[in-house]
Structures are given as C-alpha cells and as structure tokens.
Design a protein around this motif. Structure first.
Motif, PDB file in Angstrom:
ATOM      1  N   ILE A  17     -14.037  -1.477  16.996  1.00 32.67           N
ATOM      2  CA  ILE A  17     -15.235  -0.950  16.628  1.00 32.67           C
ATOM      3  C   ILE A  17     -16.234  -1.165  17.596  1.00 32.67           C
ATOM      4  CG2 ILE A  17     -17.083  -1.098  14.758  1.00 32.67           C
ATOM      5  CD1 ILE A  17     -14.628   0.517  13.931  1.00 32.67           C
ATOM      6  N   GLN A  18     -16.437  -2.374  18.006  1.00 29.93           N
ATOM      7  CA  GLN A  18     -17.320  -2.984  19.061  1.00 29.93           C
ATOM      8  C   GLN A  18     -16.623  -3.500  20.181  1.00 29.93           C
ATOM      9  OE1 GLN A  18     -20.118  -5.351  16.643  1.00 29.93           O
ATOM     10  NE2 GLN A  18     -21.559  -5.735  18.634  1.00 29.93           N
ATOM     11  N   GLU A  19     -17.306  -3.582  21.393  1.00 28.89           N
ATOM     12  CA  GLU A  19     -16.728  -4.216  22.533  1.00 28.89           C
ATOM     13  C   GLU A  19     -16.940  -5.769  22.473  1.00 28.89           C
ATOM     14  OE1 GLU A  19     -17.370  -4.386  27.236  1.00 28.89           O
ATOM     15  OE2 GLU A  19     -17.691  -2.388  26.082  1.00 28.89           O
ATOM     16  N   GLY A  20     -15.941  -6.406  22.496  1.00 30.01           N
ATOM     17  CA  GLY A  20     -15.940  -7.871  22.477  1.00 30.01           C
ATOM     18  C   GLY A  20     -15.595  -8.471  21.131  1.00 30.01           C
ATOM     19  N   ALA A  21     -15.582  -7.575  20.211  1.00 25.68           N
ATOM     20  CA  ALA A  21     -15.351  -7.994  18.490  1.00 25.68           C
ATOM     21  C   ALA A  21     -13.556  -7.750  18.676  1.00 25.68           C
ATOM     22  CB  ALA A  21     -15.819  -7.105  17.704  1.00 25.68           C
ATOM     23  N   PRO A  22     -13.005  -8.228  17.611  1.00 21.30           N
ATOM     24  CA  PRO A  22     -11.842  -8.369  17.199  1.00 21.30           C
ATOM     25  C   PRO A  22     -11.306  -6.806  16.838  1.00 21.30           C
ATOM     26  CG  PRO A  22     -12.883 -10.395  16.241  1.00 21.30           C
ATOM     27  CD  PRO A  22     -13.848  -9.592  16.547  1.00 21.30           C
ATOM     28  N   VAL A  23     -10.261  -6.326  17.340  1.00 21.71           N
ATOM     29  CA  VAL A  23      -9.486  -5.082  16.737  1.00 21.71           C
ATOM     30  C   VAL A  23      -9.595  -5.219  15.454  1.00 21.71           C
ATOM     31  CG1 VAL A  23      -7.793  -3.270  17.306  1.00 21.71           C
ATOM     32  CG2 VAL A  23      -8.935  -4.588  19.309  1.00 21.71           C
ATOM     33  N   LYS A  24      -9.566  -4.115  14.735  1.00 17.59           N
ATOM     34  CA  LYS A  24      -9.406  -3.855  13.222  1.00 17.59           C
ATOM     35  C   LYS A  24      -8.185  -3.053  13.023  1.00 17.59           C
ATOM     36  CE  LYS A  24     -14.026  -4.736  12.128  1.00 17.59           C
ATOM     37  NZ  LYS A  24     -14.061  -6.239  11.961  1.00 17.59           N
ATOM     38  N   LYS A  25      -7.420  -3.252  12.124  1.00 12.67           N
ATOM     39  CA  LYS A  25      -6.202  -2.295  11.813  1.00 12.67           C
ATOM     40  C   LYS A  25      -6.736  -1.147  10.650  1.00 12.67           C
ATOM     41  CE  LYS A  25      -3.446  -4.876  14.254  1.00 12.67           C
ATOM     42  NZ  LYS A  25      -2.804  -4.291  15.489  1.00 12.67           N
ATOM     43  N   LEU A  26      -6.095  -0.154  11.027  1.00 18.21           N
ATOM     44  CA  LEU A  26      -6.357   1.036   9.937  1.00 18.21           C
ATOM     45  C   LEU A  26      -4.811   1.365   9.559  1.00 18.21           C
ATOM     46  CD1 LEU A  26      -8.923   3.731  10.379  1.00 18.21           C
ATOM     47  CD2 LEU A  26      -6.465   4.124   9.565  1.00 18.21           C
ATOM     48  N   ALA A  27      -4.583   1.210   8.289  1.00 15.94           N
ATOM     49  CA  ALA A  27      -3.169   1.570   7.801  1.00 15.94           C
ATOM     50  C   ALA A  27      -3.276   2.798   7.049  1.00 15.94           C
ATOM     51  CB  ALA A  27      -2.840   0.313   7.100  1.00 15.94           C
ATOM     52  N   LEU A  28      -2.511   3.606   7.002  1.00 20.30           N
ATOM     53  CA  LEU A  28      -2.376   4.750   6.137  1.00 20.30           C
ATOM     54  C   LEU A  28      -1.016   5.243   5.973  1.00 20.30           C
ATOM     55  CD1 LEU A  28      -3.485   8.150   7.581  1.00 20.30           C
ATOM     56  CD2 LEU A  28      -3.795   6.088   8.952  1.00 20.30           C
ATOM     57  N   ASN A  29      -0.888   6.124   5.153  1.00 17.53           N
ATOM     58  CA  ASN A  29       0.470   6.527   4.687  1.00 17.53           C
ATOM     59  C   ASN A  29       0.331   8.462   5.158  1.00 17.53           C
ATOM     60  OD1 ASN A  29       2.249   4.594   3.942  1.00 17.53           O
ATOM     61  ND2 ASN A  29       1.083   4.623   1.948  1.00 17.53           N
ATOM     62  N   ARG A  30       1.680   8.897   5.650  1.00 19.86           N
ATOM     63  CA  ARG A  30       1.763  10.402   5.644  1.00 19.86           C
ATOM     64  C   ARG A  30       1.166  11.023   4.580  1.00 19.86           C
ATOM     65  NH1 ARG A  30       4.603  11.231   9.797  1.00 19.86           N
ATOM     66  NH2 ARG A  30       5.984   9.540   9.505  1.00 19.86           N
ATOM     67  N   GLY A  31       0.205  12.006   4.730  1.00 18.85           N
ATOM     68  CA  GLY A  31      -0.052  12.878   3.807  1.00 18.85           C
ATOM     69  C   GLY A  31      -1.337  12.303   2.861  1.00 18.85           C
ATOM     70  N   GLU A  32      -1.935  11.103   3.215  1.00 19.80           N
ATOM     71  CA  GLU A  32      -3.128  10.551   2.609  1.00 19.80           C
ATOM     72  C   GLU A  32      -4.285  11.331   3.199  1.00 19.80           C
ATOM     73  OE1 GLU A  32      -4.137   6.183   1.489  1.00 19.80           O
ATOM     74  OE2 GLU A  32      -2.584   6.101   3.072  1.00 19.80           O
ATOM     75  N   ASN A  33      -5.220  11.552   2.112  1.00 23.37           N
ATOM     76  CA  ASN A  33      -6.569  12.399   2.603  1.00 23.37           C
ATOM     77  C   ASN A  33      -7.316  11.205   3.582  1.00 23.37           C
ATOM     78  OD1 ASN A  33      -9.373  12.911   2.458  1.00 23.37           O
ATOM     79  ND2 ASN A  33      -8.724  14.127   0.727  1.00 23.37           N
ATOM     80  N   PRO A  34      -7.640  12.028   4.675  1.00 20.85           N
ATOM     81  CA  PRO A  34      -8.302  11.083   5.837  1.00 20.85           C
ATOM     82  C   PRO A  34      -9.692  10.486   5.303  1.00 20.85           C
ATOM     83  CG  PRO A  34      -8.288  13.287   6.543  1.00 20.85           C
ATOM     84  CD  PRO A  34      -7.322  13.119   5.232  1.00 20.85           C
ATOM     85  N   TYR A  35     -10.334  11.192   4.483  1.00 16.36           N
ATOM     86  CA  TYR A  35     -11.757  10.968   4.069  1.00 16.36           C
ATOM     87  C   TYR A  35     -11.589   9.546   3.038  1.00 16.36           C
ATOM     88  CZ  TYR A  35     -13.607  15.162   6.254  1.00 16.36           C
ATOM     89  OH  TYR A  35     -13.995  15.793   7.106  1.00 16.36           O
ATOM     90  N   ILE A  36     -10.551   9.803   2.184  1.00 21.83           N
ATOM     91  CA  ILE A  36     -10.228   8.633   1.372  1.00 21.83           C
ATOM     92  C   ILE A  36      -9.821   7.402   2.199  1.00 21.83           C
ATOM     93  CG2 ILE A  36      -9.017   7.869  -0.691  1.00 21.83           C
ATOM     94  CD1 ILE A  36      -8.708  10.702  -1.591  1.00 21.83           C
ATOM     95  N   VAL A  37      -8.919   7.444   3.234  1.00 24.93           N
ATOM     96  CA  VAL A  37      -8.500   6.322   3.947  1.00 24.93           C
ATOM     97  C   VAL A  37      -9.617   5.955   4.888  1.00 24.93           C
ATOM     98  CG1 VAL A  37      -7.169   5.777   6.037  1.00 24.93           C
ATOM     99  CG2 VAL A  37      -6.038   7.300   4.151  1.00 24.93           C
ATOM    100  N   ALA A  38     -10.473   6.796   5.092  1.00 20.13           N
ATOM    101  CA  ALA A  38     -11.875   6.290   5.987  1.00 20.13           C
ATOM    102  C   ALA A  38     -12.737   5.455   5.013  1.00 20.13           C
ATOM    103  CB  ALA A  38     -12.501   7.506   6.550  1.00 20.13           C
ATOM    104  N   ASP A  39     -12.982   5.872   3.801  1.00 21.38           N
ATOM    105  CA  ASP A  39     -13.850   5.249   2.721  1.00 21.38           C
ATOM    106  C   ASP A  39     -13.088   3.675   2.440  1.00 21.38           C
ATOM    107  OD1 ASP A  39     -15.953   7.186   2.496  1.00 21.38           O
ATOM    108  OD2 ASP A  39     -14.583   8.021   0.899  1.00 21.38           O
ATOM    109  N   ARG A  40     -11.891   3.776   2.491  1.00 29.05           N
ATOM    110  CA  ARG A  40     -11.106   2.503   2.062  1.00 29.05           C
ATOM    111  C   ARG A  40     -11.333   1.636   3.526  1.00 29.05           C
ATOM    112  NH1 ARG A  40      -5.448   3.954   1.351  1.00 29.05           N
ATOM    113  NH2 ARG A  40      -5.246   3.663   3.578  1.00 29.05           N
ATOM    114  N   PHE A  41     -11.267   2.055   4.624  1.00 27.67           N
ATOM    115  CA  PHE A  41     -11.187   1.506   5.885  1.00 27.67           C
ATOM    116  C   PHE A  41     -12.581   0.512   5.943  1.00 27.67           C
ATOM    117  CE2 PHE A  41     -12.335   1.095  10.406  1.00 27.67           C
ATOM    118  CZ  PHE A  41     -11.251  -0.016  10.729  1.00 27.67           C
TER     119      PHE A  41
END
Length: 86
Positions: A17-41
């Motif tokens: 997300i930001q240079e120098g900040a820790p990397v974040k993990k985005l987890a999802l399952n096959r077939g999930e709506n990407p907009y719902i996954v983005a909201d959750r993340f």
C-alpha cells in the motif's frame, strides 16, 4: 490452497500500500465478487475507501494472472437477481 489468519483461501496476495510500510495480505476464494473482497480488505486494514477501485483492479488482474477466475466468472451483483426479469 493457502492459509492466512488460520483460514484456508484459494489466493493470498501481498499488497504494498505504501513504500516503507509493511506489506498487507489480501485473501480471497475463487469466484468471490472482487468488489465485496475489496470492501472486506479495506475494512480489515482500516484503509481509505478511495483505494477500492484500485484494489478491485488488482484482484481482477492478479486472479487472472494466477490462473483463477477472471471478472467474467465472478458475479458483480453478489449473486442477486432482478425481481422483474428474473
């Protein structure tokens, strides 16, 4: 399958997300709506809503590149239907 926070997922991506900040993990399952996954993340990581479209595009391109379902295979409406047309 991959594990993140004790749960099994089809995909777990590193999101810088930001240079120098820790990397974040985005987890999802096959077939999930990407907009719902983005909201959750965004909610889980306490990130601004302005990142939503960028995260959605990241999900779409990353799942296609990883051999997963692309946007065409994911329900945009979350599986809802029009009560007038079915």
């Amino acid at each position: 399958k991959k594990y993140h926070l004790g749960q099994e997922w089809d995909f777990v991506f590193d999101v810088d997300i930001q240079e120098g900040a820790p990397v974040k993990k985005l987890a999802l399952n096959r077939g999930e709506n990407p907009y719902i996954v983005a909201d959750r993340f965004l909610e889980e990581e306490d990130l601004p809503r302005e990142y939503k479209e960028q995260i959605v595009q990241f999900i779409i391109s990353s799942t296609e590149n990883a051999g997963g379902a692309g946007l065409a295979d994911m329900p945009i409406t979350g599986g809802g239907f029009d009560p007038f047309t079915g």
